[in-house]
Enzyme design. Sequence first.
Site, PDB file in Angstrom:
ATOM      1  N   SER A 139       2.889  -5.247  -4.913  1.00  0.00           N
ATOM      2  CA  SER A 139       2.206  -3.867  -5.795  1.00  0.00           C
ATOM      3  C   SER A 139       2.195  -5.061  -7.042  1.00  0.00           C
ATOM      4  CB  SER A 139       3.428  -3.271  -5.976  1.00  0.00           C
ATOM      5  OG  SER A 139       2.472  -2.047  -6.617  1.00  0.00           O
ATOM      6  N   ASP A 184      -5.987   2.518  -0.698  1.00  0.00           N
ATOM      7  CA  ASP A 184      -5.189   2.424  -2.414  1.00  0.00           C
ATOM      8  C   ASP A 184      -5.579   2.929  -3.893  1.00  0.00           C
ATOM      9  OD1 ASP A 184      -2.402   1.167  -2.981  1.00  0.00           O
ATOM     10  OD2 ASP A 184      -2.758  -0.680  -2.269  1.00  0.00           O
ATOM     11  N   HIS A 208       0.041   1.435   0.901  1.00  0.00           N
ATOM     12  CA  HIS A 208       1.117   0.633  -0.471  1.00  0.00           C
ATOM     13  C   HIS A 208       2.008   0.183   0.176  1.00  0.00           C
ATOM     14  CE1 HIS A 208      -0.105  -0.769  -4.752  1.00  0.00           C
ATOM     15  NE2 HIS A 208       1.384  -1.026  -4.844  1.00  0.00           N
TER      16      HIS A 208
END
Length: 324
Positions: free
Chosen positions: A136, A270, A299
């Site tokens: 991320s 996502d 995610h």
Amino acid sequence: MRPVSEDQIPLHEEFIYCCGAATQVLKCGPWRDLLNGESTDLPRLLFLIIPGNPGLAGYYRTFIQALYCGLNQQYPVWAVSHAGHCKPPSGMEMTEDTDIKELEDIFGLHGQTEHKLDFLRKNVPKDMKLVLIGHSIGCYITLEMMKRASELKVLRAVLLFPTIERMAQSPKGKFMTPLLCKLRYILYMPVYLLSFLPERAKTSIVRFALRGLKCPDEASVATSINLFSVDCIANILYMASQEMLKVVDRDSTTIQQNLKKLIFYYGTADGWCPQQYYEEIKMDFPDGDIRLCERGFRHAFVLDASKEMAAMITHWLQDDLTKL
């Protein structure tokens, strides 16, 4: 020799000050000190996890154990938390009593990048090869690290569900940006009140929040208790607000300069880096190793797919590891 399961792999946990901020480090493998050990005993490669946000190393406990096991226990696998995202143990403050200049915006996006570089400088030999695994916003930080410290011996950088561009314009970003940038202070009071609950009650709240998962990772349940700390939440939300404002344009220059070292892995559903971003970066870098998830991972894969993700990464890196 009998195979060792992930659950049997021991983890060493440390709480240290890095750039003057409390930092949690998880180390998988017998190598706890890479700077002061005998050179003949040092591994040839270190795997370092750069987390998402919340950036608590504990969320990656199962992941690094599975990765270490998948690598046949040949290389250390470490995870370092973001500055100030972990609740320090009793007797340790969130920030060290030190020169205030060192602490300047350490909890912001720029500071978190410098925090990881400082950790490497103080804990890892300069000539040690690295596999950086960003998740991320950890992918953005990983690219920034490679940009700011080109001397790093990065063998590979694996970027999982990379939030490296247009975060505020993403489906989740459109909803979260006003909350994070203007209303995040409202959350402090309920978190403060919840912090007085007994541990059992906090655990029940976490399990209720994760009730949609078939098999939630127990490490994630335990780690989420940190989110009942006002100090942790304040640092987490502050960093998130900066992500919305500062992660705008993709750093195509750094990507091009390091393209052969990078592996991108995008999700199909996502809300932070939608499939459109995958299609565009794939078009801009047709020779890049840019993959689209075909297994439905979320995610926040650490919540329920850590072992599967670790197995995939081990497979991706087989050719690189055989050349060492």
